[in-house]
Write an enzyme that holds these catalytic residues in place. Structure first.
Site, PDB file in Angstrom:
ATOM      1  N   SER A   1       0.648  -1.031   0.133  1.00  0.00           N
ATOM      2  CA  SER A   1      -0.013  -0.171  -0.330  1.00  0.00           C
ATOM      3  C   SER A   1       0.763   1.141   0.009  1.00  0.00           C
ATOM      4  O   SER A   1       2.111   1.254   0.478  1.00  0.00           O
ATOM      5  CB  SER A   1      -1.129  -0.164   1.827  1.00  0.00           C
ATOM      6  OG  SER A   1      -1.625   1.346   1.135  1.00  0.00           O
TER       7      SER A   1
ATOM      8  N   LYS B   1      -4.546  -6.743   3.410  1.00  0.00           N
ATOM      9  CA  LYS B   1      -4.209  -5.757   2.495  1.00  0.00           C
ATOM     10  C   LYS B   1      -5.665  -5.166   1.832  1.00  0.00           C
ATOM     11  O   LYS B   1      -6.099  -4.286   1.488  1.00  0.00           O
ATOM     12  CB  LYS B   1      -3.369  -5.627   1.108  1.00  0.00           C
ATOM     13  CG  LYS B   1      -3.392  -4.245   0.168  1.00  0.00           C
ATOM     14  CD  LYS B   1      -3.107  -3.470   1.175  1.00  0.00           C
ATOM     15  CE  LYS B   1      -3.220  -2.175  -0.092  1.00  0.00           C
ATOM     16  NZ  LYS B   1      -3.650  -2.086  -0.938  1.00  0.00           N
TER      17      LYS B   1
ATOM     18  N   HIS C   1      -7.412  -3.064   4.982  1.00  0.00           N
ATOM     19  CA  HIS C   1      -7.002  -1.899   5.108  1.00  0.00           C
ATOM     20  C   HIS C   1      -7.947  -1.321   4.109  1.00  0.00           C
ATOM     21  O   HIS C   1      -7.985  -0.196   3.789  1.00  0.00           O
ATOM     22  CB  HIS C   1      -5.926  -2.139   4.683  1.00  0.00           C
ATOM     23  CG  HIS C   1      -4.689  -0.626   4.227  1.00  0.00           C
ATOM     24  ND1 HIS C   1      -4.902  -0.205   2.913  1.00  0.00           N
ATOM     25  CD2 HIS C   1      -4.101  -0.162   4.870  1.00  0.00           C
ATOM     26  CE1 HIS C   1      -4.094   0.561   2.134  1.00  0.00           C
ATOM     27  NE2 HIS C   1      -3.911   0.923   4.207  1.00  0.00           N
ATOM     28  N   ASN C   2      -8.474  -1.402   2.371  1.00  0.00           N
ATOM     29  CA  ASN C   2      -8.091  -1.075   1.905  1.00  0.00           C
ATOM     30  C   ASN C   2     -10.477  -0.845   1.785  1.00  0.00           C
ATOM     31  O   ASN C   2     -10.224  -0.239   1.663  1.00  0.00           O
ATOM     32  CB  ASN C   2      -8.282  -1.852   0.022  1.00  0.00           C
ATOM     33  CG  ASN C   2      -7.770  -1.653  -0.467  1.00  0.00           C
ATOM     34  OD1 ASN C   2      -6.181  -1.495   0.430  1.00  0.00           O
ATOM     35  ND2 ASN C   2      -7.290  -1.902  -1.594  1.00  0.00           N
TER      36      ASN C   2
ATOM     37  N   GLU D   1      -9.685   1.850   4.346  1.00  0.00           N
ATOM     38  CA  GLU D   1      -9.643   3.103   3.591  1.00  0.00           C
ATOM     39  C   GLU D   1     -11.301   3.893   2.506  1.00  0.00           C
ATOM     40  O   GLU D   1     -11.360   4.893   3.128  1.00  0.00           O
ATOM     41  CB  GLU D   1      -8.195   2.658   2.855  1.00  0.00           C
ATOM     42  CG  GLU D   1      -8.352   3.641   1.507  1.00  0.00           C
ATOM     43  CD  GLU D   1      -6.910   3.109   0.346  1.00  0.00           C
ATOM     44  OE1 GLU D   1      -6.421   2.127   0.692  1.00  0.00           O
ATOM     45  OE2 GLU D   1      -7.692   3.454  -0.981  1.00  0.00           O
TER      46      GLU D   1
HETATM   47  C1  6PG Z   1      -2.715   1.289  -2.035  1.00  0.00           C
HETATM   48  C2  6PG Z   1      -4.488   1.738  -2.361  1.00  0.00           C
HETATM   49  C3  6PG Z   1      -4.538   1.310  -3.596  1.00  0.00           C
HETATM   50  C4  6PG Z   1      -5.644   1.575  -4.441  1.00  0.00           C
HETATM   51  C5  6PG Z   1      -6.492   0.717  -4.415  1.00  0.00           C
HETATM   52  C6  6PG Z   1      -7.228   1.682  -4.429  1.00  0.00           C
HETATM   53  O1  6PG Z   1      -3.619   1.061  -0.255  1.00  0.00           O
HETATM   54  O2  6PG Z   1      -2.472   1.993  -2.446  1.00  0.00           O
HETATM   55  O3  6PG Z   1      -5.667   1.188  -1.512  1.00  0.00           O
HETATM   56  O4  6PG Z   1      -4.574  -0.547  -3.287  1.00  0.00           O
HETATM   57  O5  6PG Z   1      -5.778   2.882  -4.554  1.00  0.00           O
HETATM   58  O6  6PG Z   1      -7.122   0.039  -5.925  1.00  0.00           O
HETATM   59  O7  6PG Z   1      -9.035   1.197  -4.606  1.00  0.00           O
HETATM   60  P1  6PG Z   1     -10.366   1.657  -5.259  1.00  0.00           P
HETATM   61  O8  6PG Z   1      -9.828   2.296  -7.383  1.00  0.00           O
HETATM   62  O9  6PG Z   1     -10.878   0.338  -5.942  1.00  0.00           O
HETATM   63  O10 6PG Z   1     -10.833   3.118  -4.902  1.00  0.00           O
END
Ligand code: 6PG
Length: 480
Positions: free
Chosen positions: A128, A182, A185-186, A189
């Site tokens: 990430s 991960k 984590h997302n 996010e």
């Molecule tokens: C990270 C982000 C990365 C990416 C995601 C965004 O941890 O660096 O999470 O993995 O920006 O894929 O996800 P979306 O396109 O679904 O918003």
């Protein structure tokens, strides 16, 4: 004269990871399906360190020091399987393939099992931090066999973000554990981003503040317990002016949020486990609502609002903003607590030995959800490794207590005045449910027994029971 490690897939993430490795003194073999991208890296970035470019997969694999370590950084899905096969067919026993893409953890489990049978190691590593993180220090969440961590761990720990002298990288657990973490984590996010947007929306619509004014508020908030990368970039985005029109940038962006799937996976997996990740789910659905163009068209200007239209008096504005700050913090704590519940459930189900405190620790730097308060999560799990609910930890209990009145005011105001704040609302609702001594689930069970003889448990006796609802309504004990 062979390379310490190789990276295949020279799009931005792959080339940045390769450059980061090179900058840290590793000799990096690089490869891309079309040679152009590999050449670009050599052309533009050879000052970063030692690269060994290869035009073919044969040369790429041959250029790696044994046991070989090859990182794959390609589009998650079918492309990953194809590249794994190309590598695996050229590798020898004990060699290691690392997938740093956003793979679905069940794919990682399947790949790991396949490769293990072929005598190879497969490491699914969550990475990430976006492009910038890949280059300057991401947060890395590697799964896979512990033995392979001995080989790749030191390299990953070196290129990862460092916080207080500790690398934002640790072995997460076997097979798909890294990609599972991960994924969550997302999901977190998504919840973080949505709840920030809800606070922005209320300042904008209830207080009539402009984007740059709201940016100032986020900048202030970034000095307190909310300090985090996402709050920081929010302030920057809100203060940015569109180059074409000179308007606040956010005002010229279409209000439809896209998604690539990791949030939805987090929710789907949580549903499978029965873990209520309501903050993440609502954040994911909020993106879907924003993208439901036809439904929105059918509703805008048509559906009645019947709102109270309360105006916030000048003297109450500061209080309103402080309430939003506290509501945001509380909603965020619930989202994280729910996310950690999901990691715990995954760990139990798949028998991964995941140290929850360490997960918060490796998220302190490099990643998108990096934040000051993550230290407190690590401390909470240190205090009590068997903590069943992050919110119940003594520190977080106190933190949330100081936010509750504000949180309730924000949700009540939003409901009365017609603001959609799904994360503020759903997290508060969860909070009130989880602390409730008695839930209306009792009635749901009774209904289930009525129409489907699904049985229920009594509060005063063991066993499961059923009432003859359509007959004489006698109760029968069904099982012990
Ligand atoms: C990270 C982000 C990365 C990416 C995601 C965004 O941890 O660096 O999470 O993995 O920006 O894929 O996800 P979306 O396109 O679904 O918003």
């Amino acid at each position: 004269n062979s390379a310490d490690i190789g990276v295949t897939g020279m799009a931005v993430m792959g080339s940045n990871l390769a450059r980061n490795l090179a900058r840290n003194g590793f000799k990096v073999a690089i490869h891309n399906r079309s040679v152009g991208r590999t050449e670009k890296v050599i052309e533009n970035h050879s000052e970063d360190g030692q690269f060994l470019p290869s035009e073919s997969m044969d040369d790429f694999v041959a250029s790696l020091q044994k046991p070989r370590v090859a990182i794959i950084m390609v589009q998650a899905g079918a492309a990953t399987d194809a590249v794994i096969e190309e590598l695996a067919s050229r590798m020898d026993e004990g060699d290691i393939i690392v997938d740093c893409g956003n793979a679905l953890f069940t794919d990682t489990r399947r790949r790991e099992a396949d490769l293990r049978e072929r005598g190879l190691h497969f490491v699914g590593a969550g990475v990430s931090g976006g492009e910038e993180g890949a280059l300057n220090g991401p947060s890395i969440m590697p799964g896979g066999p512990v033995e392979s961590y001995k080989r790749v761990g030191p390299m990953f720990e070196k290129i990862a973000a460092q916080v207080d002298g500790d690398p934002c990288c640790t072995h997460v657990g076997a097979d798909g554990a890294g990609h599972f973490v991960k994924m969550v984590h997302n999901g977190i996010e998504y919840a973080d981003m949505q709840v920030i947007s809800e606070a922005y929306d209320m300042m904008n619509k209830a207080l009539g503040m402009s984007a740059p004014e709201i940016g100032e508020v986020f900048e202030e908030w970034n000095k307190g317990e909310l300090e985090s990368f996402l709050i920081e970039i929010t302030a920057e985005v809100l203060k940015h002016k569109d180059n074409v029109t000179g308007k606040p940038f956010v005002d010229i962006v279409q209000d439809r949020a896209a998604q690539k799937g990791t949030g939805a996976w987090t929710v789907q997996t949580a549903l499978d486990f029965g873990v209520p990740v309501t903050g993440i789910a609502e954040a994911t659905f909020a993106r879907s609502t924003s993208g439901s163009v036809k439904q929105r068209e059918a509703a805008i200007g048509v559906l009645p609002a019947e709102t109270q239209d309360q105006t916030v008096e000048d003297r109450d504005r500061q209080q309103f903003i402080e309430d939003l700050q506290k509501a945001l913090y509380a909603a965020k704590l619930v989202s994280y607590s729910q996310g950690f519940d999901e990691i715990a459930a995954g760990a139990e189900h798949y028998e991964w030995d995941i140290n929850l405190g360490d997960m918060a620790k490796i998220w302190r730097g490099g990643c998108i959800i990096r934040a000051r308060f993550l230290n407190h999560i690590t401390e909470a799990y240190k205090r009590n490794p068997d903590l069943h609910l992050l919110l119940a930890d003594e520190y977080f209990r106190g933190e949330i207590a100081s936010c509750i009145p504000a949180w309730r005011r924000v949700v009540a105001y939003a409901a009365a005045n017609g603001f959609s704040v799904p994360v503020f609302t759903s997290t508060l609702s969860y909070y009130d449910a989880v602390r409730s001594e008695r839930l209306p689930a009792a009635l749901v069970q009774a209904q289930r027994d009525f129409f489907g003889a699904h049985t229920y448990r009594r509060v005063d006796a063991d066993g499961s029971f059923h009432v003859e609802w359509t007959g004489d309504r006698t109760e029968t004990k069904i099982s012990d």
